[in-house]
Design an enzyme around this catalytic site. Structure first.
Site, PDB file in Angstrom:
ATOM      1  CG  ASP A  40      -2.060  -0.958   1.169  1.00  0.00           C
ATOM      2  OD1 ASP A  40      -2.169  -1.660   0.149  1.00  0.00           O
ATOM      3  OD2 ASP A  40      -2.803  -1.064   2.160  1.00  0.00           O
TER       4      ASP A  40
ATOM      5  CG  ASP B 289      -8.394  -7.614   6.003  1.00  0.00           C
ATOM      6  OD1 ASP B 289      -7.260  -8.047   5.752  1.00  0.00           O
ATOM      7  OD2 ASP B 289      -9.423  -7.992   5.393  1.00  0.00           O
TER       8      ASP B 289
HETATM    9  C1  BGC Z   1      -1.470  -6.400   9.720  1.00  0.00           C
HETATM   10  C2  BGC Z   1      -0.257  -7.168  10.159  1.00  0.00           C
HETATM   11  C3  BGC Z   1      -0.405  -8.641   9.829  1.00  0.00           C
HETATM   12  C4  BGC Z   1      -0.762  -8.825   8.382  1.00  0.00           C
HETATM   13  C5  BGC Z   1      -1.013 -10.266   8.012  1.00  0.00           C
HETATM   14  C6  BGC Z   1      -1.764  -6.675   8.270  1.00  0.00           C
HETATM   15  O1  BGC Z   1      -2.953  -6.062   7.913  1.00  0.00           O
HETATM   16  O2  BGC Z   1      -1.286  -5.031   9.941  1.00  0.00           O
HETATM   17  O3  BGC Z   1      -0.090  -7.009  11.536  1.00  0.00           O
HETATM   18  O4  BGC Z   1       0.783  -9.334  10.109  1.00  0.00           O
HETATM   19  O5  BGC Z   1      -1.897  -8.074   8.052  1.00  0.00           O
HETATM   20  O6  BGC Z   1      -2.152 -10.774   8.592  1.00  0.00           O
END
Ligand code: BGC
Length: 593
Positions: free
Chosen positions: A177, A399
């Site tokens: 992103d 998420d």
């Molecule tokens: C989170 C991370 C996480 C990743 C995978 C991201 O949206 O901020 O902390 O490791 O997703 O699940």
């Protein structure tokens, strides 16, 4: 000095041959120079199975039980990316192991053969500048930048660079992103503040990782529903090229791009293949859902991006990864053919497999399913120059939280994760996020159950037959008709207080079998947890059943909610689907309790 030496060392050590394994020699034979070495690292290699994710999946399978649990076990050995989502993740946090532990496991799993270790680099200063759910620990300041370099990137590189890991192929997703936000959200103050640090940080990461010698970096390129508009696409190509070309090693440090990271944009829209098709006096791409964006799916976007990057000066060898971990959109809501409507918006809404209210909805989308299993060099998409379908976002990890949860991870509460919120960013539509979600990155059992149930291609025994192949299909029948239409409109169907009602529809029929759908509707005081029962015609057997857990006794099927779809308010409906072998009954009574 040190840097120059190290880059060449990776190649030279192989060329002298002394300690080189057979697999490394094979790679070297096809890789005579530093640039050529950055081919497709996935070719001819196994991939790392993350034991932490595997354990979560096996536990989830025990909780879910039944055929859903079996389907979960069937994917427990799929490779997923290991996220370095904060400095502490390098050492390890709670039951999430650290980088060194993972790499040791990877060496053991490799057993001397080529193996790709999939890693995500995700900790830029001012991270997630246009959202809150994954805000990071480092502020967008000079001090944050310094910590990113020394405590994060250098610390990761020090570990990757150890001789015991030199035969692993490290595939790194670079900062999801970040650069896309600079293309489309540059005027948003936090993104303005972050912009110089994103550029400097990405360059630093690319350079230092390249010096390790066996790292293949893929820069995050968002997804078609974000960057597909021609203006955004050309802006991205310029931004990516300028960041890369401003780094020390330029294109040599880049294996390619990765799209759809942690998103649910479909790989393909099978019933919307021509954005310029005229329906009801307008082009399909001009429908409300696409807002003139001609890239409807990730196959479109990767092909578009490849051409644009090569035009910007990228070498033709670059390749694309697509995160297919959650973009399946199977299950009973999936359309089975193009709509026959002559109204443009109805046509698009009934034809698209992407069931989100809006393509900008990114948080725990209701109805999503696991997509294509990880696949190396998937055939049939030559223009997309794909290196692989990968699972960057480990399915089952949230998420973002659906309500405020205090935490020490720097994560904020983003209302895009709140199902009760109508978002301006989505043109006023509801977010479509699942309720009861934990913080981003945390295990979210209900979501995982839904993702597995809605997998497309389906997991387990029942490949959902492709109904578009059925020549006997009645073209006048509208298979996308919403059977969950407000049932309270029909007073004869009111299921009464405290109970639920269920009805059966044949969604598709190919003679030797059919796809059925059961719609469950809450009674006037709603239900929390439901069980339906129906009896199939004799000789008919279930192939697969999704979005409910079920058991079969003789020809009677008992199917219950799977948690996330158990609570229904008065008049609210949910549905589950199944395929069956045998002829379709014209009607079938379904009890609900
Ligand atoms: C989170 C991370 C996480 C990743 C995978 C991201 O949206 O901020 O902390 O490791 O997703 O699940």
């Amino acid at each position: 000095m040190q840097r120059e030496k190290k880059v060449r060392a990776g190649i030279a050590a192989g060329a002298t041959g002394a300690l080189v394994t057979a697999s490394a020699l094979v790679a070297l034979a096809a890789a005579p120079s530093a640039t050529a070495a950055v081919g497709n690292p996935y070719e001819g290699a196994a991939q790392y199975i993350n034991p932490d994710w595997r354990e979560d999946v096996l536990e989830a399978a025990d909780v879910a039980g039944g055929s859903l649990g079996e389907d979960m076990r069937a994917i427990a050995n799929e490779p997923t990316h290991v996220w370095m989502d904060r400095i502490q993740a390098i050492e390890g946090i709670d039951r999430q192991h650290g980088l060194e532990w993972h790499l040791d496991q990877a060496v053991a799993q490799a057993g001397g053969s080529p193996l790709v270790f999939n890693l995500v680099i995700y900790d830029l200063p001012g991270r997630d500048c246009f959202a809150l759910a994954s805000n990071g620990e480092l502020p967008a300041t000079d001090e944050g930048m310094e910590r990113y370099k020394t405590e994060y990137i250098d610390a990761i590189v020090e570990i990757l660079d150890r001789p015991e890991y030199e035969n692993l192929r490290i595939s790194a997703v670079i900062e999801p992103d970040s650069l896309p936000n600079l293309v489309t959200n540059a005027s948003h103050p936090p993104c303005q503040q972050s912009a110089p640090y994103y550029r400097e940080g990405v360059r630093y990461a690319l350079d230092r990782l390249h010096e390790v010698g066996n790292v293949y970096s893929y820069i995050d390129a968002a997804h078609s529903g974000w960057l597909g508009w021609p203006d955004n696409a050309s802006g991205s190509a310029q931004e990516f090229a300028s960041v890369i070309e401003g780094s020390t090693y330029g294109w040599d440090a880049v294996a390619g791009f990765v799209t759809n990271t942690a998103n649910t944009t479909p790989l393909e829209e099978p019933f919307l293949t021509n954005p310029n098709l005229q329906v009801g006096g307008g082009q399909v791409r001009s429908a409300n859902y696409y807002e003139w964006n001609p890239d409807f799916d990730e196959i479109d976007w990767t092909a578009d991006l490849y051409d644009r990057m090569v035009a910007q000066g990228a070498p033709s060898r670059i390749g694309m990864l697509i995160d297919t971990s959650r973009n399946g959109w199977g299950g009973p809501e999936r359309p089975t053919s193009a709509s026959s409507s002559s109204d443009l918006n109805t046509y698009v809404d009934e034809s698209r497999v992407d069931r989100r209210n809006h393509r900008g909805a990114w948080c725990n989308p209701d109805g999503a399913g696991i997509g294509e299993r990880p696949t190396v060099s998937p055939a049939g998409y030559a223009e997309s120059h794909l290196h692989a379908f990968v699972w960057v976002k480990p399915p089952g990890e949230s998420d973002g939280a659906s309500e405020e949860i205090p935490n020490d991870e720097g994560k904020g509460f983003d209302r895009m994760c709140d199902p009760t919120y109508q978002a301006d960013k989505l043109g006023g539509a509801y977010t479509g996020a699942l309720p009861n979600a934990p913080l981003s990155g945390w295990w979210f059992q209900e979501q995982f159950e839904m993702l597995v149930a809605n997998a497309y291609p389906p997991i387990g025994d029942g490949p959902t037959p492709d109904p578009t192949e059925d020549p006997t299909e009645d073209p006048t029948e509208d298979p996308t008709e919403d059977p969950t239409e407000d049932p309270t409109e029909d007073p004869t169907e009111d299921p009464g207080p405290g109970t639920c009602a269920a009805s059966f529809d044949v969604v598709n029929n190919w003679g030797s079998g059919f796809q059925g759908q059961i719609t469950v509707t809450g009674g006037s005081s709603g239900v929390s947890g439901w069980t339906t029962q129906f009896t199939l015609p004799s000789g008919t057997t279930i192939g697969s059943l999704w979005n409910a857990s079920y058991s079969v006794s003789g020809s009677t099927v008992t199917a219950s909610d799977v948690g996330w779809n158990g609570t229904l308010s008065a008049g609210q409906s949910t549905s589950f689907g199944f395929t069956a072998n045998g002829s379709a009954p014209s009607s079938m009574a379904v009890s609900c309790s």
